[in-house]
Write a protein that holds these residues in place. Structure first.
Motif, PDB file in Angstrom:
ATOM      1  N   GLU A 125      11.202  -9.817  -1.444  1.00 55.69           N
ATOM      2  CA  GLU A 125      11.820  -9.104  -2.564  1.00 55.69           C
ATOM      3  C   GLU A 125      10.777  -8.720  -3.605  1.00 55.69           C
ATOM      4  OE1 GLU A 125      14.729  -7.928  -2.757  1.00 55.69           O
ATOM      5  OE2 GLU A 125      15.740  -8.946  -1.080  1.00 55.69           O
ATOM      6  N   ALA A 126       9.840  -9.630  -3.878  1.00 59.47           N
ATOM      7  CA  ALA A 126       8.789  -9.330  -4.851  1.00 59.47           C
ATOM      8  C   ALA A 126       7.897  -8.194  -4.356  1.00 59.47           C
ATOM      9  CB  ALA A 126       7.955 -10.578  -5.124  1.00 59.47           C
ATOM     10  N   ASP A 127       7.559  -8.199  -3.066  1.00 57.63           N
ATOM     11  CA  ASP A 127       6.714  -7.136  -2.514  1.00 57.63           C
ATOM     12  C   ASP A 127       7.438  -5.794  -2.505  1.00 57.63           C
ATOM     13  OD1 ASP A 127       4.551  -8.788  -2.100  1.00 57.63           O
ATOM     14  OD2 ASP A 127       5.163  -9.345  -0.075  1.00 57.63           O
ATOM     15  N   VAL A 128       8.724  -5.840  -2.184  1.00 61.54           N
ATOM     16  CA  VAL A 128       9.511  -4.601  -2.200  1.00 61.54           C
ATOM     17  C   VAL A 128       9.592  -4.059  -3.618  1.00 61.54           C
ATOM     18  CG1 VAL A 128      11.848  -3.685  -1.919  1.00 61.54           C
ATOM     19  CG2 VAL A 128      10.839  -5.107  -0.119  1.00 61.54           C
ATOM     20  N   GLY A 129       9.834  -4.935  -4.578  1.00 64.39           N
ATOM     21  CA  GLY A 129       9.887  -4.507  -5.970  1.00 64.39           C
ATOM     22  C   GLY A 129       8.579  -3.893  -6.424  1.00 64.39           C
ATOM     23  N   GLN A 130       7.453  -4.481  -6.007  1.00 63.64           N
ATOM     24  CA  GLN A 130       6.144  -3.946  -6.371  1.00 63.64           C
ATOM     25  C   GLN A 130       5.949  -2.559  -5.772  1.00 63.64           C
ATOM     26  OE1 GLN A 130       3.731  -5.021  -8.378  1.00 63.64           O
ATOM     27  NE2 GLN A 130       2.467  -3.241  -7.868  1.00 63.64           N
ATOM     28  N   ALA A 131       6.352  -2.369  -4.507  1.00 62.02           N
ATOM     29  CA  ALA A 131       6.211  -1.063  -3.862  1.00 62.02           C
ATOM     30  C   ALA A 131       7.076  -0.009  -4.559  1.00 62.02           C
ATOM     31  CB  ALA A 131       6.580  -1.166  -2.384  1.00 62.02           C
ATOM     32  N   LEU A 132       8.305  -0.377  -4.912  1.00 56.14           N
ATOM     33  CA  LEU A 132       9.183   0.581  -5.598  1.00 56.14           C
ATOM     34  C   LEU A 132       8.616   0.979  -6.959  1.00 56.14           C
ATOM     35  CD1 LEU A 132      12.692  -0.946  -4.738  1.00 56.14           C
ATOM     36  CD2 LEU A 132      11.687   1.153  -3.825  1.00 56.14           C
ATOM     37  N   ARG A 133       8.089   0.011  -7.724  1.00 54.60           N
ATOM     38  CA  ARG A 133       7.499   0.330  -9.026  1.00 54.60           C
ATOM     39  C   ARG A 133       6.274   1.224  -8.877  1.00 54.60           C
ATOM     40  NH1 ARG A 133       8.844  -5.101  -9.858  1.00 54.60           N
ATOM     41  NH2 ARG A 133       6.710  -5.754  -9.333  1.00 54.60           N
ATOM     42  N   SER A 134       5.496   0.953  -7.831  1.00 52.94           N
ATOM     43  CA  SER A 134       4.296   1.765  -7.621  1.00 52.94           C
ATOM     44  C   SER A 134       4.643   3.218  -7.337  1.00 52.94           C
ATOM     45  CB  SER A 134       3.477   1.183  -6.461  1.00 52.94           C
ATOM     46  OG  SER A 134       3.012  -0.109  -6.767  1.00 52.94           O
ATOM     47  N   ASP A 154       6.131   4.827 -10.620  1.00 53.57           N
ATOM     48  CA  ASP A 154       5.102   5.075 -11.632  1.00 53.57           C
ATOM     49  C   ASP A 154       3.974   5.968 -11.128  1.00 53.57           C
ATOM     50  OD1 ASP A 154       6.598   3.380 -13.182  1.00 53.57           O
ATOM     51  OD2 ASP A 154       5.347   1.617 -12.807  1.00 53.57           O
ATOM     52  N   LYS A 155       4.101   6.473  -9.898  1.00 52.65           N
ATOM     53  CA  LYS A 155       3.102   7.382  -9.334  1.00 52.65           C
ATOM     54  C   LYS A 155       1.714   6.749  -9.266  1.00 52.65           C
ATOM     55  CE  LYS A 155       6.263  10.641  -9.255  1.00 52.65           C
ATOM     56  NZ  LYS A 155       6.879  11.055  -7.971  1.00 52.65           N
ATOM     57  N   HIS A 156       1.655   5.513  -8.781  1.00 54.70           N
ATOM     58  CA  HIS A 156       0.365   4.846  -8.632  1.00 54.70           C
ATOM     59  C   HIS A 156      -0.448   5.496  -7.523  1.00 54.70           C
ATOM     60  CE1 HIS A 156       1.630   0.771 -10.620  1.00 54.70           C
ATOM     61  NE2 HIS A 156       1.655   1.795 -11.446  1.00 54.70           N
ATOM     62  N   ASP A 157      -1.658   5.032  -7.345  1.00 52.40           N
ATOM     63  CA  ASP A 157      -2.557   5.538  -6.313  1.00 52.40           C
ATOM     64  C   ASP A 157      -1.849   5.498  -4.961  1.00 52.40           C
ATOM     65  OD1 ASP A 157      -4.568   6.180  -4.575  1.00 52.40           O
ATOM     66  OD2 ASP A 157      -5.933   4.582  -5.197  1.00 52.40           O
ATOM     67  N   PRO A 158      -1.707   6.617  -4.279  1.00 51.83           N
ATOM     68  CA  PRO A 158      -0.987   6.643  -2.999  1.00 51.83           C
ATOM     69  C   PRO A 158      -1.648   5.801  -1.920  1.00 51.83           C
ATOM     70  CG  PRO A 158      -2.103   8.736  -3.387  1.00 51.83           C
ATOM     71  CD  PRO A 158      -2.185   7.972  -4.660  1.00 51.83           C
ATOM     72  N   HIS A 159      -2.914   5.426  -2.123  1.00 55.41           N
ATOM     73  CA  HIS A 159      -3.602   4.613  -1.117  1.00 55.41           C
ATOM     74  C   HIS A 159      -3.247   3.126  -1.223  1.00 55.41           C
ATOM     75  CE1 HIS A 159      -5.991   8.013   0.200  1.00 55.41           C
ATOM     76  NE2 HIS A 159      -6.382   8.235  -1.058  1.00 55.41           N
ATOM     77  N   THR A 160      -2.544   2.722  -2.276  1.00 57.80           N
ATOM     78  CA  THR A 160      -2.269   1.287  -2.472  1.00 57.80           C
ATOM     79  C   THR A 160      -0.812   0.999  -2.812  1.00 57.80           C
ATOM     80  OG1 THR A 160      -2.876   1.425  -4.810  1.00 57.80           O
ATOM     81  CG2 THR A 160      -4.633   0.843  -3.260  1.00 57.80           C
ATOM     82  N   ARG A 161       0.100   1.937  -2.561  1.00 60.05           N
ATOM     83  CA  ARG A 161       1.464   1.706  -3.027  1.00 60.05           C
ATOM     84  C   ARG A 161       2.484   1.496  -1.914  1.00 60.05           C
ATOM     85  NH1 ARG A 161       2.868   7.777  -5.370  1.00 60.05           N
ATOM     86  NH2 ARG A 161       2.960   8.862  -3.365  1.00 60.05           N
ATOM     87  N   ASP A 162       2.054   1.569  -0.655  1.00 61.24           N
ATOM     88  CA  ASP A 162       3.004   1.422   0.451  1.00 61.24           C
ATOM     89  C   ASP A 162       3.062  -0.016   0.960  1.00 61.24           C
ATOM     90  OD1 ASP A 162       3.859   4.044   0.497  1.00 61.24           O
ATOM     91  OD2 ASP A 162       2.201   4.681   1.786  1.00 61.24           O
ATOM     92  N   LEU A 163       4.167  -0.294   1.664  1.00 62.29           N
ATOM     93  CA  LEU A 163       4.384  -1.576   2.330  1.00 62.29           C
ATOM     94  C   LEU A 163       4.679  -1.243   3.791  1.00 62.29           C
ATOM     95  CD1 LEU A 163       4.617  -4.579   1.334  1.00 62.29           C
ATOM     96  CD2 LEU A 163       7.077  -4.229   1.255  1.00 62.29           C
TER      97      LEU A 163
END
Length: 546
Positions: A355-364, A367-376
C-alpha cells in the motif's frame, strides 16, 4: 584420581590435619601450646577447602568458574574470622569478645556459598536467563545481608544486647543452614550421576558442620568451651568433608537449561518474595512492643534504605524485560515476514508494504515526478518444470535449487527492489522507483541469471541447468489515469503474462502493457474490472547449444 592431583593432595592434608588436631586435643594439657595447635590446625583445614575450591575455579570457565569462585570466597571469609580468633588467642592472649565485628565474617561466609548455588551450576542457562538472573541474584544477596544488619547488628551497636545478639545470630545461622540444605536436596532430586554425588557430599558437609557449630556455640554461651577442647575435633573435621566434596566436583560440566526448569522463573520468584518481605519486617519492627525504640528506628531505616536499593534493581530489571520484549517482538515480526527456506520476504510482507509503495507511485504520477523513477513494476517468476527436479533428485535437492535460484534473483535486482517468495517455486519482484520502459532489461537479467549457470547438486561434479518463465506488468496501468486500474489488477495481468510465457514454451518473459494501437492487441479478462486490451512483449531466454 591421580595422586599428583592438587585436590587429592588437599584431601590427604586435611585428613592428616584432623588427625593432628585429634591427637593434640587428646594428649596435650590445656594451655597456650594446645591453643596454638588447635587454632593453627583449624586455620590450615579451612585453607585446604579454600585451596580446593580455588583450584576448581582456575580449571573452569564461565558460570562454573563463578560457582567455584563464590565457594572459595565463602571459605576466605571463614578463614578471615579464624585469623581474628587466632589474633586474640595467640597474640593478645585473651578470649575473643562475645559480640565482635568479625562474627559477621562467620555468618556472611554462607552468603557467597548460597549465591553460588543459586547460580544452579549443573545447568547452563539461556542468554536471556543469564542476563535477567544477575539482577535476581543481586536482590537475594542484598536481602541476605539486610537480614544480618537488621536482626543482628542492631543488637551489636545500636542497642547493645548480648542475649538478643546471640539469639538472632543463632536463628539466622540455622536459617542459613536450612536454606543451604534445602537447595542441595532440591538439586539432588533434579540431577543424576556425578552431579548428584557431589550435591550429596556437599549437603552432608553442610549438615555435619552446622550440627557441631551449634554444639560449639552452646558451649561458648555456657562458658565451657576453650580452644583445644574436644568440640574442635568434629567442628574442624567438617572442613575436611568440604575438601572431599570438592574432589567430587572436579570435571563437572553443566547441562543445557530446559524450558521447564528455567532459571529465571524460580530465581525471579525467590527475589520477589525477598522484596515483599521487607515491608513485613518494617511493620513488625514498628508494632513489636518489646523492641526498644532505638532498635525499632534502626530496623525501619535499614529497611527503607534496602527497599530503595531493591527498587532501583527492580527498575533495572524492568528495563531489561522491556528491552527483551521489544527485541522478541522484532524477532517475531521479522520471522513472520520472512520465508524460512530462502530467507526472502514472504506474501505477508508484501501485503504489509504494498500500500505504501502504491501510494508513492500514485503521488509521483500526480505530481509529475521524473518518469524514470515513478513506476512500480511487478514481475512474477516461476521455475520451469520444477516438479521434475523433486521427482528425480528428491525434495532436499529441490530446496537447494530454490535457495540458489533465490540468490541469483537477488543478485539481478537493485537494492530498492523487493524479492518475495510468492509460493512454491514462484517468486515476485516488486521493482520500485523505476521506468516501465526499462522493464524488459530486468526481465532479461532474470532469465539469464537463472539459465546461464548450472545449479550444483550434492555430489561432486553433479549439476543441472534450469530455466524460468516470467510475466510482468507496470503500475499505474494508465499513465493518464493512474487510479483507473488497481494494483491487484496489474498483479493479475503480470500473472496472465506468466501463463502466456509458459504456454509459449517456457524460458521466456512476457510483458503486459496497455494497448497502444500500433500493433494488434489482445483482450484479457480483468480480475475486478472490465476486459482490458493489452499489448504483449515477449522476451526469449538464453539457449544453450546441445
Amino acid at each position: 584420581m591421580k595422586r599428583s592431583n592438587p585436590l587429592f593432595i588437599s584431601v590427604v592434608c586435611a585428613v592428616f590435619l584432623v588427625a593432628v588436631l585429634a591427637a593434640g586435643c587428646a594428649l596435650l594439657p590445656r594451655g597456650p601450646f594446645l591453643t596454638t595447635v588447635s587454632d593453627i590446625v583449624s586455620a590450615l583445614l579451612m585453607l585446604t577447602s579454600l585451596f580446593s575450591f580455588a583450584t576448581l575455579a582456575l580449571k573452569c570457565k564461565g558460570r562454573m568458574r563463578w560457582f567455584w569462585t563464590l565457594q572459595a570466597a565463602g571459605w576466605a571469609l571463614w578463614l578471615g574470622d579464624q585469623l581474628v580468633w587466632i589474633y586474640y588467642d595467640l597474640y593478645l592472649g585473651q578470649k575473643m569478645p562475645p559480640m565482635h565485628p568479625a562474627d559477621s565474617l562467620l555468618f556472611l561466609a554462607g552468603a557467597p556459598m548460597m549465591a553460588g548455588l543459586l547460580l544452579r551450576p549443573h545447568l547452563e542457562p539461556s542468554a536471556r536467563s543469564a542476563r535477567l538472573g544477575v539482577i535476581d541474584f543481586c536482590l537475594l544477596l542484598l536481602w541476605w545481608i539486610y537480614l544480618y544488619i537488621s536482626l543482628v547488628v542492631c543488637w551489636q551497636y545500636v542497642y547493645p544486647n548480648q542475649e538478643g545478639y546471640n539469639r538472632n545470630f543463632d536463628r539466622l545461622s540455622l536459617v542459613e543452614a536450612i536454606l543451604l540444605t534445602a537447595v542441595l536436596v532440591a538439586f539432588w532430586a533434579e540431577t543424576s550421576g556425578r552431579w548428584r554425588r557431589f550435591y550429596v557430599a556437599l549437603c552432608g558437609a553442610v549438615i555435619f558442620n552446622y550440627i557441631w557449630f551449634y554444639v560449639l556455640n552452646r558451649a561458648l554461651e555456657k562458658d565451657v568451651y576453650y580452644t583445644g577442647s574436644w568440640y574442635d575435633i568434629p567442628y574442624s573435621g567438617s572442613f575436611a568433608l568440604y575438601a572431599g566434596a570438592a574432589v567430587l566436583g572436579d570435571g563437572l560440566a553443566p547441562a543445557p537449561e530446559t524450558a521447564e526448569g528455567s532459571y529465571n522463573s524460580w530465581m525471579s520468584n525467590l527475589s520477589a518474595v525477598a522484596v515483599l518481605s521487607l515491608p513485613i519486617v518494617a511493620l513488625y519492627a514498628l508494632l513489636d512492643p518489646r523492641l526498644p525504640n532505638q532498635a525499632s528506628r534502626f530496623r525501619v531505616l535499614v529497611t527503607l534504605a534496602t527497599m530503595f536499593v531493591m527498587a532501583f534493581l527492580l527498575f533495572m530489571k524492568h528495563r531489561r524485560l522491556n528491552n527483551e520484549l521489544r527485541h522478541t517482538n522484532l524477532v517475531l515480526q521479522e520471522a513472520s515476514l520472512t520465508d524460512p527456506l530462502t530467507g526472502l520476504r514472504n506474501r505477508r510482507y508484501f501485503s504489509a508494504m504494498i500500500e505504501a509503495d502504491v501510494g508513492q507511485a500514485l503521488r509521483s504520477h500526480t505530481d509529475k515526478h521524473d518518469p524514470h523513477t515513478r513506476d512500480l513494476v511487478f514481475y512474477l517468476i516461476d521455475a520451469d518444470n520444477f516438479k521434475e527436479v523433486n521427482d528425480r533428485y528428491g525434495h532436499d535437492i529441490g530446496d537447494t535449487v530454490l535457495v540458489e535460484m533465490a540468490k541469483r534473483l537477488s543478485s539481478s535486482i537493485r537494492h530498492s527492489d523487493v524479492l518475495v517468495r510468492w509460493g512454491g517455486e514462484e517468486f515476485l519482484i516488486v521493482s520500485r522507483y523505476t521506468d516501465r520502459k526499462e522493464a524488459e532489461l530486468l526481465a532479461r537479467r532474470v532469465l539469464a541469471a537463472v539459465a546461464d549457470t548450472p545449479f550444483r547438486l550434492s555430489g561432486p561434479g553433479q549439476s543441472i541447468y534450469r530455466t524460468c518463465s516470467l510475466g510482468w506488468a507496470a503500475f499505474p496501468w494508465f499513465v493518464e489515469n493512474p487510479r483507473a486500474v488497481s494494483y491487484e489488477e496489474v498483479l493479475t495481468l503480470a500473472d496472465r503474462g506468466l501463463n502466456r510465457a509458459k504456454q509459449s514454451g517456457r524460458n521466456c518473459a512476457v510483458g503486459m502493457m496497455p494497448a497502444s494501437g500500433k500493433v494488434p492487441s489482445t483482450t484479457v479478462a480483468g480480475l475486478h474490472s472490465d476486459a482490458l486490451n493489452v499489448d504483449m512483449l515477449a522476451v526469449a531466454g538464453p539457449h544453450r547449444e546441445v
